[in-house]
Design an enzyme around this catalytic site. Structure first.
Site, PDB file in Angstrom:
ATOM      1  N   HIS A 166      36.241  38.524  45.255  1.00 62.19           N
ATOM      2  CA  HIS A 166      36.846  39.698  45.887  1.00 62.19           C
ATOM      3  C   HIS A 166      37.394  39.393  47.281  1.00 62.19           C
ATOM      4  O   HIS A 166      38.515  39.783  47.587  1.00 62.19           O
ATOM      5  CB  HIS A 166      35.885  40.876  45.935  1.00 62.19           C
TER       6      HIS A 166
ATOM      7  N   TYR B  27      41.450  39.454  49.820  1.00 61.11           N
ATOM      8  CA  TYR B  27      41.786  39.723  51.221  1.00 61.11           C
ATOM      9  C   TYR B  27      42.269  38.465  51.931  1.00 61.11           C
ATOM     10  O   TYR B  27      43.048  38.553  52.885  1.00 61.11           O
ATOM     11  CB  TYR B  27      40.590  40.363  51.924  1.00 61.11           C
TER      12      TYR B  27
ATOM     13  N   ARG C 159      43.890  39.633  28.928  1.00 57.23           N
ATOM     14  CA  ARG C 159      43.943  38.197  28.652  1.00 57.23           C
ATOM     15  C   ARG C 159      44.076  37.868  27.162  1.00 57.23           C
ATOM     16  O   ARG C 159      43.705  36.796  26.727  1.00 57.23           O
ATOM     17  CB  ARG C 159      42.690  37.496  29.182  1.00 57.23           C
TER      18      ARG C 159
END
Length: 548
Positions: free
Chosen positions: A222, A226, A439
């Site tokens: 995660h 950023y 996927r």
């Protein structure tokens, strides 16, 4: 008028070396992406025995990891050299050492993927197993990035020593925040690779604890988002105001938002594991709460950016609520291309809130909705901003200029990209709500009764993906022109100045002891007890190594 400032040629060479690798990854990974959507449409079969998931792995690793990491490090090297001054010999040596170690690791991993020895997707979850060379290559990529980051930090420390009591240059400060975020986050992926997956691939252990492995990956996975996003924010906060002729709304607000991203982007990996057993619901709830905290710096950023735009517009005589909008330089690719990325982040952010919500995540989890969201955030907001950066950064570093012809073509490229992504990502979001799996290729749907309903959306994805590939061809043409063939000249590295009305930046915002202590505390609170639970409650026979 201030004199033209050029980055030192040696520092420019270091930055360009990273950017060359990044754009090479874009070319190969983009072609793999085209093959992917064509296969998913059900109208195309891969030749020569190439597997769908092999192509998917190439696409994910090259674009999600290689393109982003190399481009970001190149941009940050250039940004620090431009705002904090020319690198010392030691900083530059660390930068080059990191580059070559990363390139070696990338080559090792890429060769294994192309040989079909590492078809494990870019998340490389166990129990999928890759060749040990792939895992060792990933380790080299991470270690190389740490070495390059160390060179940046060394330059920042030397600047602080030479300028006691002064806040570091804003662009340098932001680069260091992102470097620290990356170093702390990659401890997780380095841990699972070095102590679980690599020994397992070498045959030193029989099994791995999949829950621990996935948790360590998402501890990294995660904040990786950023790490991609913050360089785009650097451009939005600092570069764009200079390009439009305005000023930065608030230096302090920009620094605080980056600090909050650092604090709240790492201890939130469980929101990617909401449906997994073995993690107590309380800890999932805690990390979901922390995830929603990043909404605060995101809204701060939106406020700061549009305040900058409005201040500029008013200074040019704009009236009315949105009169400033017409005053923006829409004919300048350096502004327009990143602005399209900013706009895309509005639906992308909304989709992120859905993904992070415990209830709504149940609807979209493991559907192709998630892939559509991923392409709005990384492949639109971030990548378009990276393209916008490259259109002035590459000629600046190579001693050339962004010509009018390339400027117009860059705007066309951004429009092509936006159209293609709207079609492809929109179709992914829509069919994801209908339950289409993430996927998966057309051939793997089997006898799913709703598979026929998905076909029009898969065809739309192929159309959008084809348009996107045309956008990749355009951006590669522009890149090659700006790097090698554009006229020699002086292209500005635009760095904005803070508005005169802004408050003075408090030094507390650069008190690293405070922020790193809070960061460590948040990580310990979010992960210590869950990890103890995972180890204590592992099946007795596996002694901490289990295969699910």
């Amino acid at each position: 008028m201030k004199p033209f400032v050029r980055i030192d040629k040696k520092d420019a060479a270091l930055a360009m070396a990273h950017i060359y690798v990044g754009f090479a990854a874009l070319a190969l990974g983009g072609f793999a992406g085209l093959l992917q959507v064509l296969v998913r449409s059900g109208r195309f079969t891969l030749p020569a025995g190439i597997g769908y998931y092999q192509v998917l792995t190439v696409h994910g690793v090259l674009l999600g990891l290689v393109l982003t990491t190399f481009f970001i490090l190149g941009f940050q090297h250039a940004a620090i050299s431009r705002t904090a001054g020319t690198y010392s010999g030691k900083s530059r040596f660390m930068g080059w050492l990191g580059f070559w170690v990363m390139l070696l690791g990338t080559t090792m991993a890429a060769v294994m993927i192309l040989l079909n020895e590492a078809t494990v997707l870019y998340t490389f979850y166990a129990p999928l197993k890759a060749h040990w060379i792939f895992y060792l290559g990933l380790t080299f990529v991470v270690v190389g990035s740490w070495l390059g980051g160390a060179g940046m930090i060394m330059k920042y420390i030397s600047w602080r020593k030479e300028h006691p009591g002064q806040p570091g240059p804003l662009l340098t400060f932001m680069s260091i925040i992102n470097t620290v975020l990356w170093i702390v986050a990659t401890i997780g992926v380095a841990g699972t690779v070095l102590f679980q997956l690599l020994p397992w691939s070498l045959g030193l252990v029989d099994r791995v604890d999949v829950l621990v492995s996935r948790t360590l990956f998402w501890y990294f996975g995660h904040p990786l988002v950023y790490f991609w996003l913050l360089p785009a924010y650097m451009a939005w906060y600092v570069i764009i105001p200079k390009i439009i002729g305005g000023k930065i709304f608030s230096d302090s607000l920009a620094r605080l938002s980056f600090i909050l991203f650092l604090l709240f982007s790492i201890p939130v990996g469980f929101h990617h594991q909401l449906v997994e057993p073995g993690i107590d619901a309380y800890w999932k709830f805690l990390q979901v709460t922390l995830t929603f905290m990043v909404v605060i710096p995101s809204l701060m950023t939106a406020f700061s950016l549009f305040a900058t735009f409005e201040m500029y517009g008013r200074s040019k005589g704009a009236t009315g609520l949105f009169g400033w909008f017409k005053k923006l330089p829409w004919g300048d690719a350096r502004f327009t291309v990143p602005f399209i990325g900013m706009v895309a982040f509005i639906p992308a952010g909304a989709g992120g809130l859905i993904n992070a919500s415990n209830q709504m995540n149940q609807v979209v989890h493991n559907t192709i909705w998630v892939t559509g969201h991923f392409h709005l955030t990384l492949a639109t907001s971030v990548v378009l901003t990276f393209f916008g950066i490259a259109y002035w950064l590459v000629p600046h570093l190579t001693g050339r200029i962004l010509t009018k012809a390339m400027n117009k073509l860059a705007i066309v490229q951004a429009i092509v990209w936006a159209v293609g992504m709207s079609i492809m990502s929109g179709a992914m979001h829509a069919v994801g709500l209908l339950g289409a799996p993430r996927r998966s290729s057309y051939s793997t749907y089997g006898d799913a009764p709703q598979a026929l309903d998905w076909i029009p959306y898969q065809i739309a994805q192929a159309i959008g993906g084809t348009i996107l590939f045309m956008g990749i061809i355009l951006v590669l043409y522009i890149f090659i022109n700006l790097a090698f063939f554009a006229p020699k000249g002086e292209e500005e590295f635009p760095v904005g100045e803070t508005a005169d009305t802004a408050e003075r930046t408090p030094m507390a915002l650069e008190n690293w002891r405070i922020w790193l202590t809070i960061l460590a505390a948040l990580i310990l609170v979010a992960y210590t007890v869950p990890f103890i639970d995972m180890i204590q409650n592992a099946p007795p026979a596996s002694k901490g190594y289990r295969m699910w």
